[in-house]
Scaffold this motif. Structure first.
Motif, PDB file in Angstrom:
ATOM      1  N   LEU A   3      13.444  53.000  60.297  1.00  0.00           N
ATOM      2  CA  LEU A   3      12.239  52.220  60.628  1.00  0.00           C
ATOM      3  C   LEU A   3      11.810  51.332  59.471  1.00  0.00           C
ATOM      4  N   GLU A   4      11.848  51.861  58.263  1.00  0.00           N
ATOM      5  CA  GLU A   4      11.478  51.067  57.092  1.00  0.00           C
ATOM      6  C   GLU A   4      12.523  49.987  56.822  1.00  0.00           C
ATOM      7  N   LEU A   5      13.774  50.351  57.001  1.00  0.00           N
ATOM      8  CA  LEU A   5      14.868  49.411  56.769  1.00  0.00           C
ATOM      9  C   LEU A   5      14.822  48.231  57.731  1.00  0.00           C
ATOM     10  N   LEU A   6      14.443  48.504  58.986  1.00  0.00           N
ATOM     11  CA  LEU A   6      14.447  47.493  60.042  1.00  0.00           C
ATOM     12  C   LEU A   6      13.094  46.795  60.211  1.00  0.00           C
ATOM     13  N   LYS A   7      12.183  47.034  59.303  1.00  0.00           N
ATOM     14  CA  LYS A   7      10.842  46.464  59.415  1.00  0.00           C
ATOM     15  C   LYS A   7      10.891  44.943  59.472  1.00  0.00           C
ATOM     16  N   ARG A   8      10.162  44.370  60.444  1.00  0.00           N
ATOM     17  CA  ARG A   8      10.148  42.914  60.582  1.00  0.00           C
ATOM     18  C   ARG A   8       9.337  42.274  59.463  1.00  0.00           C
ATOM     19  N   GLN A  14      14.421  37.115  61.691  1.00  0.00           N
ATOM     20  CA  GLN A  14      15.208  38.195  61.083  1.00  0.00           C
ATOM     21  C   GLN A  14      16.518  38.352  61.839  1.00  0.00           C
ATOM     22  N   VAL A  15      17.623  38.495  61.100  1.00  0.00           N
ATOM     23  CA  VAL A  15      18.926  38.738  61.720  1.00  0.00           C
ATOM     24  C   VAL A  15      19.567  39.942  61.058  1.00  0.00           C
ATOM     25  N   ILE A  16      20.264  40.743  61.872  1.00  0.00           N
ATOM     26  CA  ILE A  16      20.840  41.994  61.379  1.00  0.00           C
ATOM     27  C   ILE A  16      22.243  42.155  61.950  1.00  0.00           C
ATOM     28  N   LEU A  17      23.186  42.525  61.110  1.00  0.00           N
ATOM     29  CA  LEU A  17      24.531  42.879  61.556  1.00  0.00           C
ATOM     30  C   LEU A  17      24.724  44.387  61.415  1.00  0.00           C
ATOM     31  N   ILE A  18      25.186  45.006  62.495  1.00  0.00           N
ATOM     32  CA  ILE A  18      25.567  46.417  62.475  1.00  0.00           C
ATOM     33  C   ILE A  18      27.066  46.478  62.728  1.00  0.00           C
ATOM     34  N   THR A  19      27.815  47.105  61.838  1.00  0.00           N
ATOM     35  CA  THR A  19      29.265  47.170  62.020  1.00  0.00           C
ATOM     36  C   THR A  19      29.823  48.468  61.460  1.00  0.00           C
ATOM     37  N   PRO A  49      10.729  39.470  74.571  1.00  0.00           N
ATOM     38  CA  PRO A  49       9.863  40.266  73.689  1.00  0.00           C
ATOM     39  C   PRO A  49      10.487  40.460  72.311  1.00  0.00           C
ATOM     40  N   THR A  50       9.672  40.333  71.289  1.00  0.00           N
ATOM     41  CA  THR A  50      10.117  40.508  69.909  1.00  0.00           C
ATOM     42  C   THR A  50       9.366  41.666  69.269  1.00  0.00           C
ATOM     43  N   ASN A  51       9.680  41.890  67.989  1.00  0.00           N
ATOM     44  CA  ASN A  51       8.925  42.854  67.167  1.00  0.00           C
ATOM     45  C   ASN A  51       8.936  44.262  67.755  1.00  0.00           C
ATOM     46  N   GLY A  52      10.021  44.626  68.456  1.00  0.00           N
ATOM     47  CA  GLY A  52      10.149  45.961  69.025  1.00  0.00           C
ATOM     48  C   GLY A  52       9.541  46.124  70.401  1.00  0.00           C
ATOM     49  N   PHE A  53       8.892  45.097  70.924  1.00  0.00           N
ATOM     50  CA  PHE A  53       8.257  45.209  72.232  1.00  0.00           C
ATOM     51  C   PHE A  53       9.258  45.281  73.384  1.00  0.00           C
ATOM     52  N   ALA A  54      10.549  45.072  73.092  1.00  0.00           N
ATOM     53  CA  ALA A  54      11.565  45.242  74.139  1.00  0.00           C
ATOM     54  C   ALA A  54      11.667  46.705  74.570  1.00  0.00           C
ATOM     55  N   LYS A  55      11.009  47.601  73.859  1.00  0.00           N
ATOM     56  CA  LYS A  55      10.951  48.997  74.295  1.00  0.00           C
ATOM     57  C   LYS A  55      10.097  49.165  75.546  1.00  0.00           C
ATOM     58  N   ALA A  56       9.217  48.193  75.800  1.00  0.00           N
ATOM     59  CA  ALA A  56       8.302  48.337  76.934  1.00  0.00           C
ATOM     60  C   ALA A  56       8.152  47.081  77.783  1.00  0.00           C
ATOM     61  N   TYR A  57       8.604  45.925  77.286  1.00  0.00           N
ATOM     62  CA  TYR A  57       8.427  44.660  77.987  1.00  0.00           C
ATOM     63  C   TYR A  57       9.777  44.087  78.413  1.00  0.00           C
TER      64      TYR A  57
END
Length: 428
Positions: A13-18, A263-268, A366-374
């Motif tokens: 959560l801290e690592l992925l903070k917007r 913000q952009v993030i790569l997970i690999t 939805p951004t900022n984590g709101f895709a969990k509900a929107y």
């Protein structure tokens, strides 16, 4: 970009903070502007336009002649591209239409649902560092499909106090006739309260910066609905050794150039790919006209190595990205198990840019984590579902006693009486 290897789940959560300010940081500014616009109307709009956009505008509504003249200033190739995008967006959203639903829940009790368009809709189109005319297609096309009767468009003016010809042409193509040269918090306030020039609306759509996002949230306190919390853009790419490093880097940069707070993030699970992507970003960013913006966004971004697919899936659902690209061999594992994402792009030949412009899906997400509900904007976003019911004499006799018992148990005697009186009349 910062590289992190196998971070502990407790640290995600801290690592992925917007990289966004909290609502508390900017809510007081939004409140002040809302109060000024509510009281002073167009005068406050003009004052804040001068303050924030550094331009004085005598009339905030774009003259119809300017709208009509825009087409002649665009290339034939761009016009055809806009028309192609409009056609694909129309096809995808028109397919979302649903028929009237009708059910006889008990003998003599018929319930049904019908959808009605929202009459007055406000469209906010960002136009500061880039005039996002594509967003007009994403919002106006579904609004027109369902029959919204009034579409009001607000967009910031440029340094000359004008609106980009691309925005004017696209708006006219989509049947919008009321366009206002006003952006930011003051635009949302104008749509919320109405002014001498800007009509009040019932629901506000469109993305924006952090200030616009908070302004939209504040609008709901005054009885105006919004599409969703949609702030600075974000992208997560999940990739394995099958991905093309050049493509991945270009996708990350495509969102980084939106704004400094993107913000952009790569997970690999491939250290080789991680290194290649990092190098490709360094190579490609030097060629970008918006290099300075992209560099600041990249500073907020991460390259994360996780050594197993289950962790890769989990971090997707924790982050709930606005945009998610899957450049992996086992696409089914991810697509079947993703719970939280705004829009998903699958495979090496599905760039996020396709959804931004011309594939047909909606890019207002939805951004900022709101895709969990929107959900992202879709046809239903521009409609309300109204339920109807009709009960016959036989129907009220079939369910009446249950209503009486439940109303009495809740202590609502008048509710019970409304049924009892009818039942007694039918018994006599």
């Amino acid at each position: 970009m910062k590289i992190i290897e196998n971070p502990k789940q407790d640290d995600w959560l801290e690592l992925l903070k917007r990289p966004t300010q909290t609502v508390d940081d900017i809510e007081s500014i939004v409140n002040d502007i809302f109060n000024d616009v509510m009281i002073q109307g167009d005068e406050a709009i003009a004052s804040y336009t001068s303050k924030f956009d550094n331009v004085a505008i005598e009339s905030i509504e774009v003259p119809f002649d300017d709208i009509m003249a825009a087409e002649s200033k665009l290339s034939a190739e761009l016009i055809e591209a806009i028309k192609l995008a409009k056609s694909n967006i129309y096809k995808f959203h028109a397919a979302q239409k649903t028929d009237k639903l009708s059910v006889e829940t008990a003998e003599g009790v018929i319930c049904w649902q019908e959808k009605r368009a929202i009459d007055k809709v406000g469209l906010y189109i960002p136009g500061g560092t880039a005039p996002l005319f594509s967003t007009i297609l994403m919002l106006a096309v579904p609004a027109k499909i369902v029959g919204c009767s009034e579409l009001i468009l607000c967009t910031p003016p440029n340094k000359e106090g004008q609106v980009a010809d691309e925005i004017l042409y696209t708006a006219h193509l989509c049947g919008i006739r009321k366009i206002f040269r006003v952006g930011g918090i003051q635009a949302i306030a104008g749509l919320t309260f109405g002014t001498e020039s800007i009509p009040q609306v019932y629901k506000i759509f469109g993305p924006g910066n952090q200030f616009v996002t908070v302004a939209k949230q504040l609008a709901t306190k005054y009885g105006v609905a919004i599409d969703m919390p949609a702030g600075p853009s974000e992208l997560m790419v999940v990739a394995d050794e099958s991905a093309n490093a050049s493509y991945v880097a270009s996708d990350l940069l495509s969102q980084a150039e939106h704004g400094v707070d993107s913000q952009v993030i790569l997970i690999t699970n491939s250290k080789v790919l991680l290194g290649e992507v990092n190098q490709e970003i360094s190579n490609q960013i030097t060629e970008l006209p918006r290099k300075a913006i992209a560099e600041k966004a990249i500073a907020n971004s991460k390259l994360i190595y996780l050594d197993d697919m289950h962790s890769m899936l989990s971090i997707i659902n924790v982050y709930a990205p606005e945009h998610l690209i899957l450049a992996v061999k086992d696409k089914d594992f991810f697509t079947y198990n993703i719970r939280n994402a705004g829009s998903v792009f699958i495979g090496n030949y599905t760039p996020e840019s396709a959804g931004d412009y011309a594939s047909g899906t909606n890019h207002t997400l939805p951004t900022n984590g709101f895709a969990k509900a929107y959900s992202g904007v879709n046809l239903d976003s521009f409609q309300k579902s109204i339920t109807f019911q009709e009960i016959s004499k036989e129907g009220i006799q079939n369910i009446g006693n249950a209503i009486e018992l439940m109303a009495e148990a809740e202590g609502l005697q008048a509710h019970k009486n409304a049924v009892t009186l009818r039942l007694k009349d039918l018994e006599s």
